[in-house]
Motif scaffolding. Structure first.
Motif, PDB file in Angstrom:
ATOM      1  N   VAL A 127      -5.917   7.660   2.233  1.00  0.00           N
ATOM      2  CA  VAL A 127      -4.543   7.523   1.966  1.00  0.00           C
ATOM      3  C   VAL A 127      -4.388   7.103   0.761  1.00  0.00           C
ATOM      4  CG1 VAL A 127      -2.201   6.704   2.585  1.00  0.00           C
ATOM      5  CG2 VAL A 127      -4.180   7.077   4.410  1.00  0.00           C
ATOM      6  N   ILE A 128      -3.864   8.191  -0.204  1.00  0.00           N
ATOM      7  CA  ILE A 128      -3.600   7.858  -1.676  1.00  0.00           C
ATOM      8  C   ILE A 128      -2.108   7.439  -1.654  1.00  0.00           C
ATOM      9  CG2 ILE A 128      -3.735   8.406  -4.117  1.00  0.00           C
ATOM     10  CD1 ILE A 128      -6.019  10.399  -3.295  1.00  0.00           C
ATOM     11  N   SER A 129      -1.674   6.251  -2.089  1.00  0.00           N
ATOM     12  CA  SER A 129      -0.411   5.870  -1.937  1.00  0.00           C
ATOM     13  C   SER A 129      -0.177   5.455  -3.523  1.00  0.00           C
ATOM     14  CB  SER A 129       0.005   4.720  -1.214  1.00  0.00           C
ATOM     15  OG  SER A 129      -0.589   5.014   0.092  1.00  0.00           O
ATOM     16  N   VAL A 130       0.979   5.908  -4.079  1.00  0.00           N
ATOM     17  CA  VAL A 130       1.381   5.678  -5.576  1.00  0.00           C
ATOM     18  C   VAL A 130       2.772   4.807  -5.424  1.00  0.00           C
ATOM     19  CG1 VAL A 130       1.857   6.238  -7.805  1.00  0.00           C
ATOM     20  CG2 VAL A 130       0.316   7.413  -6.687  1.00  0.00           C
ATOM     21  N   THR A 131       2.713   3.450  -5.909  1.00  0.00           N
ATOM     22  CA  THR A 131       4.037   2.862  -5.994  1.00  0.00           C
ATOM     23  C   THR A 131       4.011   1.956  -7.245  1.00  0.00           C
ATOM     24  OG1 THR A 131       3.044   0.705  -5.191  1.00  0.00           O
ATOM     25  CG2 THR A 131       3.805   2.195  -3.478  1.00  0.00           C
ATOM     26  N   LYS A 132       5.210   1.081  -7.606  1.00  0.00           N
ATOM     27  CA  LYS A 132       5.142   0.675  -8.902  1.00  0.00           C
ATOM     28  C   LYS A 132       4.156  -0.324  -9.236  1.00  0.00           C
ATOM     29  CE  LYS A 132       9.200  -2.518  -8.247  1.00  0.00           C
ATOM     30  NZ  LYS A 132       9.173  -2.575  -6.713  1.00  0.00           N
ATOM     31  N   GLU A 133       3.705  -0.737  -7.811  1.00  0.00           N
ATOM     32  CA  GLU A 133       2.433  -1.606  -8.026  1.00  0.00           C
ATOM     33  C   GLU A 133       1.256  -1.085  -8.455  1.00  0.00           C
ATOM     34  OE1 GLU A 133       3.158  -4.862  -7.291  1.00  0.00           O
ATOM     35  OE2 GLU A 133       5.071  -3.895  -6.617  1.00  0.00           O
ATOM     36  N   GLY A 134       1.050   0.235  -8.481  1.00  0.00           N
ATOM     37  CA  GLY A 134      -0.084   0.781  -8.654  1.00  0.00           C
ATOM     38  C   GLY A 134      -0.460   1.942  -7.640  1.00  0.00           C
TER      39      GLY A 134
END
Lengths: 257, 14
Positions: free
Chosen positions: A159-166
């Protein structure tokens, strides 16, 4: 008549090594724009698009558009016979049923030619529209390869997740779970060590690690990889090929049923 | 259970 002379012949060797396990047979298209290939894997889950622009060749002669069907494993076998410093020339006649790969050593003291049979391939050419992505991650290609390899020892999907954390790469399997977070890092000595995350909005998608690992065979082509994600689209994993083009891998996501 | 989508579901033939 087609004659393409590539001084950095090792680029073509690396390109073939990166696609030969994903795609068996493909048409290489030659036009004024360049030398290109578009092909899907046998399950139609992944697609590879290669472009080597004509300007990147030392000599580029392509009298008319030509499509050459090749078995990529056989082509890779022939290119393996070229030295890493060799100049590679691809030659073919219009309407011919063979292609010739000529290898010249840098000092011109060894010249080899390998002739390969072409094949008729009935392939579908897909139109890939320019797209806006929700997130684009640029990171060291070796780091991405390491992550895919490590996670595939735990699970089958990432699962590739992009948030403002990285950007977070996660997997789960019978033995447990794993999460690897990479944060944006632009304060590096060398630009190729940077991780840059451009996020329009958060996105999270699931992909088969088997394909991701196959894409990372292109790692020797480029120090950096670009991963473009959008919930409505296949992920695009792109490696630049020197200054002359790119190899892009598209992978359809896995969705919850 | 996850459903593996196909590329053809996203891109059309030229």
């Amino acid at each position: 008549m087609l004659e393409l002379r590539l001084v950095q012949g090792s680029l073509l060797k690396k390109v073939l090594e990166s696609v030969k396990d994903l795609v068996n047979d493909a048409n290489f298209d030659c036009s004024a724009t360049g030398f290109s290939l578009q092909a899907m894997d046998s399950s139609h889950v992944a697609l590879v698009a290669l472009l080597l622009r004509s300007e990147g060749f030392e000599h580029y002669r392509c009298d008319r558009n030509l499509s050459m069907g090749m078995n990529l494993n056989n082509m890779a076998k022939m290119l393996k016979c070229a030295g890493n410093d060799d100049i590679v020339t691809i030659k073919a006649d219009d309407g011919g049923d063979t292609v010739t790969f000529m290898f010249e050593s840098p000092t011109q003291d060894k010249i080899a030619d390998f002739e390969m049979k072409l094949m008729d391939i009935d392939s579908e050419h897909l139109g890939i529209p320019e797209a806006e992505f929700q997130a684009i991650v640029r990171m060291p290609s070796a780091e991405f390869a390491r992550i895919c390899k490590d996670l595939s020892s735990i699970g089958d999907t990432v699962v590739i997740s992009v948030t403002k954390e990285g950007v977070k790469f996660s997997t789960r399997g019978d033995i447990g779970t794993a999460n690897i977070v990479c944060r944006q890092n632009t304060t590096v000595d060398k630009p190729e060590d940077a991780t840059v995350i451009e996020m329009q909005e958060p996105v999270s998608l699931t992909f088969a690690l088997r394909y991701m690992n196959s894409f990372t065979k292109a790692t020797p082509l480029s120090n950096q990889v670009t991963i473009s994600l959008s919930s409505e689209l296949p992920v695009v994993v792109e490696y630049k090929v020197a200054e002359m083009g790119y190899i892009r891998f598209y992978l359809a996501p896995k969705l919850e049923e | 259970p996850c459903l593996q989508k196909k590329i053809l579901g996203y891109f059309n033939e030229d």
